[in-house]
Design a protein around this motif. Structure first.
Motif, PDB file in Angstrom:
ATOM      1  N   CYS A  50       0.831  -1.209   0.000  1.00 59.85           N
ATOM      2  CA  CYS A  50       0.000   0.000   0.000  1.00 59.85           C
ATOM      3  C   CYS A  50       0.865   1.258   0.000  1.00 59.85           C
ATOM      4  CB  CYS A  50      -0.948  -0.003   1.192  1.00 59.85           C
ATOM      5  SG  CYS A  50      -0.120   0.076   2.806  1.00 59.85           S
ATOM      6  N   ALA A  51       2.018   1.210   0.693  1.00 61.01           N
ATOM      7  CA  ALA A  51       2.901   2.373   0.720  1.00 61.01           C
ATOM      8  C   ALA A  51       3.577   2.580  -0.629  1.00 61.01           C
ATOM      9  CB  ALA A  51       3.949   2.212   1.824  1.00 61.01           C
ATOM     10  N   GLU A  52       4.021   1.489  -1.232  1.00 60.16           N
ATOM     11  CA  GLU A  52       4.751   1.606  -2.495  1.00 60.16           C
ATOM     12  C   GLU A  52       3.853   2.019  -3.647  1.00 60.16           C
ATOM     13  OE1 GLU A  52       8.555  -0.693  -4.274  1.00 60.16           O
ATOM     14  OE2 GLU A  52       6.870  -1.940  -3.699  1.00 60.16           O
ATOM     15  N   THR A  53       2.572   1.668  -3.581  1.00 57.95           N
ATOM     16  CA  THR A  53       1.660   1.967  -4.688  1.00 57.95           C
ATOM     17  C   THR A  53       0.807   3.203  -4.423  1.00 57.95           C
ATOM     18  OG1 THR A  53      -0.019   0.460  -3.782  1.00 57.95           O
ATOM     19  CG2 THR A  53       1.545  -0.446  -5.380  1.00 57.95           C
ATOM     20  N   CYS A  54       0.979   3.871  -3.280  1.00 56.69           N
ATOM     21  CA  CYS A  54       0.178   5.059  -2.973  1.00 56.69           C
ATOM     22  C   CYS A  54       0.506   6.165  -3.964  1.00 56.69           C
ATOM     23  CB  CYS A  54       0.461   5.519  -1.545  1.00 56.69           C
ATOM     24  SG  CYS A  54      -0.419   7.032  -1.079  1.00 56.69           S
ATOM     25  N   LEU A  58       1.758   9.284   0.295  1.00 51.77           N
ATOM     26  CA  LEU A  58       1.336   9.746   1.610  1.00 51.77           C
ATOM     27  C   LEU A  58       1.781   8.829   2.741  1.00 51.77           C
ATOM     28  CD1 LEU A  58      -2.326  10.782   0.744  1.00 51.77           C
ATOM     29  CD2 LEU A  58      -0.307  12.224   0.801  1.00 51.77           C
ATOM     30  N   ARG A  59       2.422   7.714   2.412  1.00 52.46           N
ATOM     31  CA  ARG A  59       2.773   6.735   3.440  1.00 52.46           C
ATOM     32  C   ARG A  59       4.287   6.677   3.618  1.00 52.46           C
ATOM     33  NH1 ARG A  59      -1.792   3.035   4.123  1.00 52.46           N
ATOM     34  NH2 ARG A  59      -3.442   3.647   2.675  1.00 52.46           N
ATOM     35  N   TYR A  60       4.696   6.618   4.865  1.00 57.09           N
ATOM     36  CA  TYR A  60       6.101   6.571   5.214  1.00 57.09           C
ATOM     37  C   TYR A  60       6.342   5.397   6.161  1.00 57.09           C
ATOM     38  CZ  TYR A  60       6.115  11.400   3.480  1.00 57.09           C
ATOM     39  OH  TYR A  60       5.982  12.513   2.694  1.00 57.09           O
ATOM     40  N   ILE A  61       7.501   4.777   6.033  1.00 57.06           N
ATOM     41  CA  ILE A  61       7.854   3.657   6.898  1.00 57.06           C
ATOM     42  C   ILE A  61       9.254   3.893   7.442  1.00 57.06           C
ATOM     43  CG2 ILE A  61       8.231   1.157   7.038  1.00 57.06           C
ATOM     44  CD1 ILE A  61       6.281   0.811   4.757  1.00 57.06           C
ATOM     45  N   PRO A 142       0.058   2.583  20.127  1.00 57.88           N
ATOM     46  CA  PRO A 142       0.154   2.250  18.689  1.00 57.88           C
ATOM     47  C   PRO A 142       1.386   2.851  18.052  1.00 57.88           C
ATOM     48  CG  PRO A 142      -1.463   3.995  19.034  1.00 57.88           C
ATOM     49  CD  PRO A 142      -1.050   3.523  20.406  1.00 57.88           C
ATOM     50  N   MET A 143       1.922   2.152  17.059  1.00 57.43           N
ATOM     51  CA  MET A 143       3.099   2.637  16.348  1.00 57.43           C
ATOM     52  C   MET A 143       2.787   2.951  14.894  1.00 57.43           C
ATOM     53  SD  MET A 143       5.379   3.106  18.495  1.00 57.43           S
ATOM     54  CE  MET A 143       6.717   3.479  17.395  1.00 57.43           C
ATOM     55  N   VAL A 144       1.525   3.120  14.574  1.00 58.16           N
ATOM     56  CA  VAL A 144       1.109   3.660  13.278  1.00 58.16           C
ATOM     57  C   VAL A 144       0.525   5.034  13.552  1.00 58.16           C
ATOM     58  CG1 VAL A 144      -0.358   3.353  11.257  1.00 58.16           C
ATOM     59  CG2 VAL A 144       0.656   1.348  12.363  1.00 58.16           C
ATOM     60  N   TRP A 145       1.191   6.066  13.042  1.00 60.86           N
ATOM     61  CA  TRP A 145       0.847   7.447  13.372  1.00 60.86           C
ATOM     62  C   TRP A 145       0.287   8.158  12.139  1.00 60.86           C
ATOM     63  CZ3 TRP A 145       2.873  10.089  18.090  1.00 60.86           C
ATOM     64  CH2 TRP A 145       3.321   9.162  19.039  1.00 60.86           C
ATOM     65  N   TYR A 146      -0.468   9.217  12.390  1.00 59.06           N
ATOM     66  CA  TYR A 146      -1.171   9.910  11.318  1.00 59.06           C
ATOM     67  C   TYR A 146      -0.949  11.420  11.418  1.00 59.06           C
ATOM     68  CZ  TYR A 146      -3.695   5.476  10.992  1.00 59.06           C
ATOM     69  OH  TYR A 146      -4.011   4.148  10.870  1.00 59.06           O
ATOM     70  N   ILE A 147      -0.915  12.075  10.271  1.00 66.98           N
ATOM     71  CA  ILE A 147      -0.857  13.535  10.219  1.00 66.98           C
ATOM     72  C   ILE A 147      -2.273  14.050   9.996  1.00 66.98           C
ATOM     73  CG2 ILE A 147       0.042  15.532   8.975  1.00 66.98           C
ATOM     74  CD1 ILE A 147       2.452  13.912   8.230  1.00 66.98           C
ATOM     75  N   ALA A 244      10.117  14.181  -0.840  1.00 68.76           N
ATOM     76  CA  ALA A 244      11.016  13.113  -0.395  1.00 68.76           C
ATOM     77  C   ALA A 244      11.118  12.013  -1.445  1.00 68.76           C
ATOM     78  CB  ALA A 244      10.522  12.525   0.921  1.00 68.76           C
ATOM     79  N   LYS A 245      12.339  11.513  -1.634  1.00 75.03           N
ATOM     80  CA  LYS A 245      12.569  10.437  -2.583  1.00 75.03           C
ATOM     81  C   LYS A 245      12.215   9.102  -1.950  1.00 75.03           C
ATOM     82  CE  LYS A 245      16.274  12.902  -5.007  1.00 75.03           C
ATOM     83  NZ  LYS A 245      17.699  12.867  -5.440  1.00 75.03           N
ATOM     84  N   TYR A 246      12.282   8.077  -2.774  1.00 74.39           N
ATOM     85  CA  TYR A 246      11.881   6.734  -2.359  1.00 74.39           C
ATOM     86  C   TYR A 246      12.639   6.297  -1.114  1.00 74.39           C
ATOM     87  CZ  TYR A 246      10.690   1.761  -2.955  1.00 74.39           C
ATOM     88  OH  TYR A 246      10.229   0.483  -2.776  1.00 74.39           O
ATOM     89  N   ASP A 247      13.961   6.429  -1.126  1.00 77.05           N
ATOM     90  CA  ASP A 247      14.757   5.932  -0.006  1.00 77.05           C
ATOM     91  C   ASP A 247      14.692   6.849   1.208  1.00 77.05           C
ATOM     92  OD1 ASP A 247      16.113   8.011  -1.136  1.00 77.05           O
ATOM     93  OD2 ASP A 247      18.063   7.022  -1.204  1.00 77.05           O
ATOM     94  N   GLU A 248      14.034   7.995   1.072  1.00 77.82           N
ATOM     95  CA  GLU A 248      13.819   8.868   2.219  1.00 77.82           C
ATOM     96  C   GLU A 248      12.473   8.602   2.872  1.00 77.82           C
ATOM     97  OE1 GLU A 248      16.268  12.863   0.907  1.00 77.82           O
ATOM     98  OE2 GLU A 248      14.273  12.540   0.056  1.00 77.82           O
ATOM     99  N   ARG A 249      11.530   8.128   2.093  1.00 76.91           N
ATOM    100  CA  ARG A 249      10.213   7.806   2.638  1.00 76.91           C
ATOM    101  C   ARG A 249      10.180   6.415   3.253  1.00 76.91           C
ATOM    102  NH1 ARG A 249       6.282   7.354  -1.186  1.00 76.91           N
ATOM    103  NH2 ARG A 249       7.736   7.345  -2.933  1.00 76.91           N
ATOM    104  N   TYR A 250      11.013   5.517   2.765  1.00 72.99           N
ATOM    105  CA  TYR A 250      11.050   4.146   3.277  1.00 72.99           C
ATOM    106  C   TYR A 250      12.463   3.831   3.759  1.00 72.99           C
ATOM    107  CZ  TYR A 250       7.053   4.196   0.080  1.00 72.99           C
ATOM    108  OH  TYR A 250       5.922   4.540  -0.594  1.00 72.99           O
TER     109      TYR A 250
END
Length: 358
Positions: A50-54, A58-61, A142-147, A244-250
């Protein structure tokens, strides 16, 4: 949390008991299911699907270091509105020399410490303080956070004849957002609207501050100062949220290189290694063919296919991968009738001889 599909009896108590309403019942299988956070991918350093295809990125890991001994005390905080601050104290600064020393003493590798230092999640939670936990009053830490969303307000301000991007107008309109602050506070801060107000002001300030830069005008230093941030810090937050680039978001560190095989392959201490069981490291020839009894690791996701291929005269499908075909099963039509004895797979030299005859 994962739902064990082998133990699930379909009673649906986990569906009604999940405080986040994220468990659903699959009527086709009769089992309860939920998101697994794509743990087979994350364990080898890949982001969730879901993060890679968003499409909105909007998703960060990322990785977070926390004080495990302080979790119970934080979750036991009496006032629900203090739980957010309590959980923030549990999260550790990965750049703190004491934290680094403690992590190394606990056996955490330098790769993981470096991953925590580059974690976009740490920046959003602790550095910029714009990400919030979902329903902290449930005390699950919880360790899933939201903006929280800065819901559409620009058009409403513009309709009144005002500059919709002016920081003063945006700040003044936050109390009239389409999504009320009270509703967001009920989701993320157990009703504390002050925290929500701070986050929304930072997002509005970033929008107004970056507008001047994008239009080629001199940036206004008082805008980030109004929300307790510096100009460089606000630009870094903007870059993380927008560019942010790919390797900065994940930022997903993997296990130690010499132990990585344990993540997707059965380890030597597998509890299924017993006489007559499906152990893949049993001495001698195992029950599933030649390779199942030798100390050659077998990927978990291909184990069932390997078992079926090595115990069946023919493969279940109509295709076979010739790169790793061991001759112990072949689809109909692969060889002319009578050319190969399917019951006994030939070696490479015999297979070559058959090819010449054909």
């Amino acid at each position: 949390m994962l739902v064990d599909q082998d133990k699930c009896r379909g009673w649906r108590m986990c569906v009604s008991g999940c405080p986040y309403k994220k468990v659903y019942f699959n009527h086709r299988t009769g089992k309860a299911e939920k998101c697994t956070f794509c743990y087979p991918r994350v364990e080898v350093g890949l982001p969730t699907v879901c993060a890679e295809t968003c499409v909105g990125r909007l998703r960060y890991i990322g990785l977070m270091l926390y004080d495990a001994d302080a979790v119970l005390e934080a979750a036991s905080t009496e006032d629900p509105q203090d739980l957010y601050a309590s959980q923030m104290r549990v999260l550790l600064d990965p750049n703190d020399p004491e934290v680094i020393a403690g992590a190394r003493a606990a056996g955490i590798s330098d790769d993981w410490i470096e991953g925590a230092q580059r974690s976009p999640i740490y920046s959003l939670i602790k550095k910029y303080k714009v990400a919030l936990p979902l329903h902290p009053e449930y005390r699950t830490m919880p360790m899933v956070w939201y903006i929280p969303p800065l819901s559409p307000v620009v058009d409403a301000v513009a309709r009144d004849g005002h500059d919709a991007e002016d920081v003063g107008n945006l700040f003044g309109a936050i109390d009239a957002l389409r999504i009320p602050k009270e509703y967001l506070a009920g989701l993320f801060t157990a009703g504390d609207t002050d925290v929500i107000d701070d986050v929304l002001h930072k997002l509005a300030a970033m929008r107004s501050y970056m507008r001047d830069i994008n239009l080629g005008r001199d940036p206004q230093a008082h805008i980030p100062a109004a929300v307790g941030m510096g100009e460089e810090e606000m630009y870094e937050m903007y870059r993380l949220l927008a560019l942010a680039k790919y390797d900065e978001r994940y930022v997903i560190p993997t296990a130690y290189q010499n132990e990585g095989h344990k993540l997707e392959e059965t380890a030597t201490e597998c509890p299924l290694d017993f006489e007559g069981g499906p152990g893949m490291y049993m001495a001698g020839s195992g029950p599933f063919g030649e390779t199942s009894g030798t100390p050659a690791p077998v990927a978990v996701e291909t184990f069932n296919a390997l078992k079926q291929r090595q115990t069946s005269e023919h493969t279940a499908g109509s295709r076979v991968n010739l790169l790793n075909w061991d001759g112990l099963g072949s689809p109909p039509g692969l060889f002319p009738s009578g050319a190969v004895d399917h019951g006994e797979g030939g070696n490479a030299e015999e297979g070559g001889a058959v090819g010449k005859d054909v």
